[in-house]
Design a protein around this motif. Structure first.
Motif, mmCIF file in Angstrom:
data_model
loop_
_atom_site.group_PDB
_atom_site.id
_atom_site.type_symbol
_atom_site.label_atom_id
_atom_site.label_comp_id
_atom_site.label_asym_id
_atom_site.label_seq_id
_atom_site.Cartn_x
_atom_site.Cartn_y
_atom_site.Cartn_z
ATOM 1 N N GLY A 175 0.815 -1.203 0.000
ATOM 2 C CA GLY A 175 0.000 0.000 0.000
ATOM 3 C C GLY A 175 0.854 1.261 0.000
ATOM 4 N N ILE A 176 0.172 2.401 -0.120
ATOM 5 C CA ILE A 176 0.811 3.717 -0.046
ATOM 6 C C ILE A 176 0.168 4.465 1.114
ATOM 7 N N ARG A 177 0.986 4.907 2.044
ATOM 8 C CA ARG A 177 0.467 5.562 3.239
ATOM 9 C C ARG A 177 1.001 6.983 3.359
ATOM 10 N N ALA A 178 0.127 7.887 3.802
ATOM 11 C CA ALA A 178 0.513 9.274 4.078
ATOM 12 C C ALA A 178 -0.096 9.689 5.412
ATOM 13 N N ASP A 179 0.701 10.356 6.225
ATOM 14 C CA ASP A 179 0.251 10.866 7.518
ATOM 15 C C ASP A 179 0.412 12.383 7.545
ATOM 16 N N ALA A 227 5.836 3.766 1.398
ATOM 17 C CA ALA A 227 5.364 2.474 0.917
ATOM 18 C C ALA A 227 5.141 1.598 2.136
ATOM 19 N N SER A 228 4.016 0.886 2.159
ATOM 20 C CA SER A 228 3.669 0.051 3.308
ATOM 21 C C SER A 228 3.471 -1.391 2.853
ATOM 22 N N ALA A 229 4.216 -2.293 3.470
ATOM 23 C CA ALA A 229 4.109 -3.715 3.141
ATOM 24 C C ALA A 229 3.717 -4.488 4.394
ATOM 25 N N SER A 230 2.847 -5.503 4.233
ATOM 26 C CA SER A 230 2.374 -6.257 5.386
ATOM 27 C C SER A 230 2.328 -7.758 5.073
ATOM 28 N N ILE A 231 2.356 -8.559 6.137
ATOM 29 C CA ILE A 231 2.262 -10.006 6.013
ATOM 30 C C ILE A 231 1.482 -10.533 7.211
ATOM 31 N N ASN A 232 0.642 -11.508 6.959
ATOM 32 C CA ASN A 232 -0.156 -12.078 8.040
ATOM 33 C C ASN A 232 0.712 -12.971 8.924
ATOM 34 N N LEU A 274 8.248 2.588 4.812
ATOM 35 C CA LEU A 274 9.514 3.199 4.422
ATOM 36 C C LEU A 274 9.244 4.295 3.400
ATOM 37 N N GLY A 275 9.836 5.477 3.641
ATOM 38 C CA GLY A 275 9.610 6.567 2.701
ATOM 39 C C GLY A 275 10.377 7.821 3.074
ATOM 40 N N VAL A 309 13.988 33.408 14.204
ATOM 41 C CA VAL A 309 14.900 34.339 13.537
ATOM 42 C C VAL A 309 15.214 33.765 12.168
ATOM 43 N N SER A 310 14.780 34.447 11.119
ATOM 44 C CA SER A 310 14.895 33.895 9.762
ATOM 45 C C SER A 310 16.344 33.686 9.338
ATOM 46 N N GLU A 311 17.267 34.520 9.845
ATOM 47 C CA GLU A 311 18.670 34.368 9.471
ATOM 48 C C GLU A 311 19.310 33.152 10.119
ATOM 49 N N ARG A 312 18.716 32.644 11.223
ATOM 50 C CA ARG A 312 19.310 31.539 11.973
ATOM 51 C C ARG A 312 18.518 30.243 11.881
ATOM 52 N N ASP A 313 17.212 30.324 12.035
ATOM 53 C CA ASP A 313 16.376 29.131 12.155
ATOM 54 C C ASP A 313 15.971 28.578 10.796
ATOM 55 N N GLN A 314 16.240 27.292 10.581
ATOM 56 C CA GLN A 314 15.792 26.606 9.367
ATOM 57 C C GLN A 314 14.489 25.894 9.707
ATOM 58 N N ARG A 315 13.375 26.454 9.252
ATOM 59 C CA ARG A 315 12.083 25.926 9.665
ATOM 60 C C ARG A 315 11.597 24.792 8.769
ATOM 61 N N PHE A 316 12.115 24.672 7.558
ATOM 62 C CA PHE A 316 11.745 23.566 6.680
ATOM 63 C C PHE A 316 12.593 22.338 6.999
ATOM 64 N N ASP A 317 11.951 21.193 6.999
ATOM 65 C CA ASP A 317 12.608 19.944 7.381
ATOM 66 C C ASP A 317 12.333 18.876 6.320
ATOM 67 N N ILE A 318 13.362 18.132 5.951
ATOM 68 C CA ILE A 318 13.248 17.052 4.970
ATOM 69 C C ILE A 318 14.076 15.875 5.473
ATOM 70 N N GLY A 319 13.587 14.666 5.268
ATOM 71 C CA GLY A 319 14.366 13.516 5.706
ATOM 72 C C GLY A 319 13.738 12.199 5.322
ATOM 73 N N PHE A 320 14.226 11.153 5.932
ATOM 74 C CA PHE A 320 13.759 9.793 5.685
ATOM 75 C C PHE A 320 12.961 9.291 6.884
ATOM 76 N N VAL A 321 12.021 8.389 6.616
ATOM 77 C CA VAL A 321 11.187 7.840 7.674
ATOM 78 C C VAL A 321 11.000 6.345 7.434
ATOM 79 N N GLY A 322 11.009 5.593 8.520
ATOM 80 C CA GLY A 322 10.784 4.154 8.434
ATOM 81 C C GLY A 322 10.216 3.630 9.726
ATOM 82 N N GLY A 323 9.488 2.535 9.648
ATOM 83 C CA GLY A 323 8.890 1.987 10.851
ATOM 84 C C GLY A 323 8.455 0.548 10.684
#
Length: 219
Positions: free
Chosen positions: A64-68, A101-106, A117-118, A152-166
């Motif tokens: 499946g495809i998951r978004a939170d 991407a979400s994968a499952s098994i019984n 993972l995404g 403080v716009s000159e110091r703080d980076q408010r946008f965040d990007i990365g990897f996620v898994g669980g």
């Protein structure tokens, strides 16, 4: 083309699930001290909550495809030993949108094992701090508690990007309802502080571990 348009164009036979989740998190804060040998940084715990949506691909039955859309805490602490002790606890809230991407098994009967993972994108929406500042050279201290900090716009980076898994376990309560327990990790690839001082690379990174419980409804 936006994500919403893409989702609307998926086949009508798609199996949709929507839900909510909440839990606790633990943020691992990484920073180089440079010349600041009297500064010690620590990790911090917090809470998380959000909403979920998943598109289960019918022909596979396991993919499946998951978004939170989640609000998580990226908290940390700092201690400065200089004529006494200066303690600061930083409380930070981020709004994150992971797409996985979400994968499952019984495993057995109504129990399923799943893995996600995404990647994710996010925005730093709020920060607060609690300080304990030494007063002179004696044992007395004063507190600044629950202070909202201005970005403080000159110091703080408010946008965040990365990897996620669980990874997690899913239990089928009924044909329509399922409950999920998941251990998830967000690994940020972006420093929360920009290179705002000439000649000083003061980069700071967060890795956030989340344990959350969710409830999903099959449409």
């Amino acid at each position: 083309m936006t994500l919403s348009v893409i989702l609307l164009q998926l086949p009508a036979t798609a199996q949709w699930r929507v839900g909510i989740n909440a839990g606790v998190d633990y943020n691992i804060y990484t920073r180089s001290n440079h010349y600041m040998v009297n500064w010690t940084y620590g990790n911090g715990g917090g809470s998380t909550f959000g909403i979920s949506g998943q598109y289960d691909i019918p022909k596979t039955k396991w993919l499946g495809i998951r978004a939170d859309l989640s609000v998580i805490s990226k908290n940390h602490s700092k201690t400065v030993a200089l004529n006494g002790t200066y303690d600061l606890k930083s409380y930070n809230k981020y709004l994150l949108l992971p797409i996985m991407a979400s994968a499952s098994i019984n495993l057995w009967s109504k129990f399923n094992f799943f893995t996600n993972l995404g990647v994710y994108g996010g925005y730093w929406v709020k920060k607060r701090q609690k300080d304990e500042v030494p007063y002179g050279f004696n044992e007395y201290s004063f507190f600044i508690e629950g202070v909202d900090n201005t970005f403080v716009s000159e110091r703080d980076q408010r946008f965040d990007i990365g990897f996620v898994g669980g990874v997690g376990l899913e239990y089928e309560i009924s044909h329509k309802w399922t409950t999920l327990l998941e251990l998830r990790s967000y690994y940020s690839t972006v420093s929360s502080v920009k290179e705002y001082m000439m000649g000083v690379k003061d980069f700071r990174y967060d890795t956030t571990i989340v344990l959350q419980l969710g409830l999903m409804y099959k449409l």
